[in-house]
Motif scaffolding. Structure first.
Motif, PDB file in Angstrom:
ATOM      1  N   UNK A 130       2.991   7.767  32.980  1.00 33.83           N
ATOM      2  CA  UNK A 130       3.601   9.073  33.234  1.00 33.83           C
ATOM      3  C   UNK A 130       3.492   9.965  32.006  1.00 33.83           C
ATOM      4  N   UNK A 131       3.735   9.402  30.831  1.00 35.02           N
ATOM      5  CA  UNK A 131       3.650  10.191  29.605  1.00 35.02           C
ATOM      6  C   UNK A 131       2.246  10.702  29.342  1.00 35.02           C
ATOM      7  N   UNK A 132       1.231   9.879  29.600  1.00 32.84           N
ATOM      8  CA  UNK A 132      -0.159  10.316  29.413  1.00 32.84           C
ATOM      9  C   UNK A 132      -0.507  11.433  30.397  1.00 32.84           C
ATOM     10  N   UNK A 159       7.812   9.162  25.294  1.00 36.09           N
ATOM     11  CA  UNK A 159       8.660   8.358  24.426  1.00 36.09           C
ATOM     12  C   UNK A 159       9.248   9.264  23.341  1.00 36.09           C
ATOM     13  N   UNK A 160      10.190   8.760  22.512  1.00 35.71           N
ATOM     14  CA  UNK A 160      10.828   9.620  21.495  1.00 35.71           C
ATOM     15  C   UNK A 160       9.829  10.298  20.573  1.00 35.71           C
ATOM     16  N   UNK A 165       6.927  15.336  19.151  1.00 42.23           N
ATOM     17  CA  UNK A 165       5.636  16.009  19.038  1.00 42.23           C
ATOM     18  C   UNK A 165       5.597  17.290  19.869  1.00 42.23           C
ATOM     19  N   UNK A 166       6.059  17.209  21.119  1.00 51.83           N
ATOM     20  CA  UNK A 166       5.985  18.401  21.967  1.00 51.83           C
ATOM     21  C   UNK A 166       6.970  19.470  21.510  1.00 51.83           C
ATOM     22  N   UNK A 188      19.293  17.544  25.644  1.00 49.89           N
ATOM     23  CA  UNK A 188      18.870  17.114  24.319  1.00 49.89           C
ATOM     24  C   UNK A 188      17.474  17.559  23.953  1.00 49.89           C
ATOM     25  N   UNK A 189      16.602  17.688  24.937  1.00 49.19           N
ATOM     26  CA  UNK A 189      15.211  18.009  24.636  1.00 49.19           C
ATOM     27  C   UNK A 189      15.014  19.459  24.220  1.00 49.19           C
TER      28      UNK A 189
END
Length: 237
Positions: A130-132, A159-160, A165-166, A188-189
């Motif tokens: 999902x992250x990729x 992941x954290x 990074x984003x 939080x993001x």
């Protein structure tokens, strides 16, 4: 500037958006917050020309998205993940998008490196985590080096390290004069990068202002979000 002007959207007897209005300005990160089902995705779909409003309008630099001559060079977006077919590789998907928009293949290599997918560029998307997939969607949004970015839940599945990074990437885009509109239901993001907050609940904007203006009466952003989107009895609207 991205401008949402009094959008109304109905699905049968249900009003999904009720005169939603706000702006996302250059040089700033605007967080568009709300619980699931509040109307965030419906608003973004109208902004990107994927759906039509019953009333009101959404403008990108003063024009509807569908009127833009070079849409990917003006606004990059990510809705519902990467949008790539599972049988295609990341490189093939980005190359196809680039060719269809008159963007050089050199730029494909640049964005693959930028989002950390160079090593897996020839892997079929169906094998991506999902992250990729989120990284690939972001690569597509960045492909045209756009002035504005519109991202729906971009850290979902990261992941954290990926989240940090984003955050850095979006902050840098705004600091260089770009416009960032970031939709999320996770506080939080966005707390560390948002300049402005727009909070939507039940299809209505319930708060719109700077981070400090919206949260000054509360201990945390989470407290502000709960107070603004609940019905007073602990139930999120």
């Amino acid at each position: 500037m991205l401008k949402i002007e009094h959008l109304v959207k109905r699905h049968g007897p249900r009003t999904v958006l009720d005169r939603v209005a706000f702006e996302a300005r250059p040089g700033r990160v605007t967080a568009f917050l709300g619980p699931n089902g509040a109307g965030k995705s419906s608003t973004l779909r109208i902004l990107l020309g994927l759906d039509r409003a019953d009333e009101g309008r959404a403008l990108v630099g003063g024009q509807p998205y569908r009127s833009l001559r070079d849409p990917l060079r003006t606004l990059g977006s990510m809705l519902d993940g990467s949008g790539a077919h599972r049988s295609r590789t990341a490189r093939n998907h980005l190359s196809w998008v680039a060719r269809s928009n008159g963007i050089s293949q050199r730029r494909v290599d640049q964005v693959l490196e930028q989002v950390g997918l160079t090593a897996s560029a020839r892997t079929r998307v169906g094998r991506y985590s999902l992250g990729m997939g989120q990284r690939l969607g972001l690569a597509c949004a960045l492909l045209g080096e756009p002035e504005a970015l519109v991202l729906d839940e971009p850290v979902n599945g990261l992941d954290p390290e990926g989240i940090r990074w984003i955050r850095g990437l979006l902050r840098a885009h705004a600091d260089h004069g770009g416009t960032v509109l970031l939709s999320s239901h996770f506080m939080g993001e966005v707390a560390d990068i948002a300049d402005d907050l727009v909070v939507i609940s039940g299809g209505r904007v319930v708060a719109d202002g700077t981070l400090a203006d919206v949260t000054h009466r509360y201990d945390t952003l989470e407290d502000a979000f709960f107070a603004l989107t609940s019905d007073g009895q602990g139930t999120v609207r």
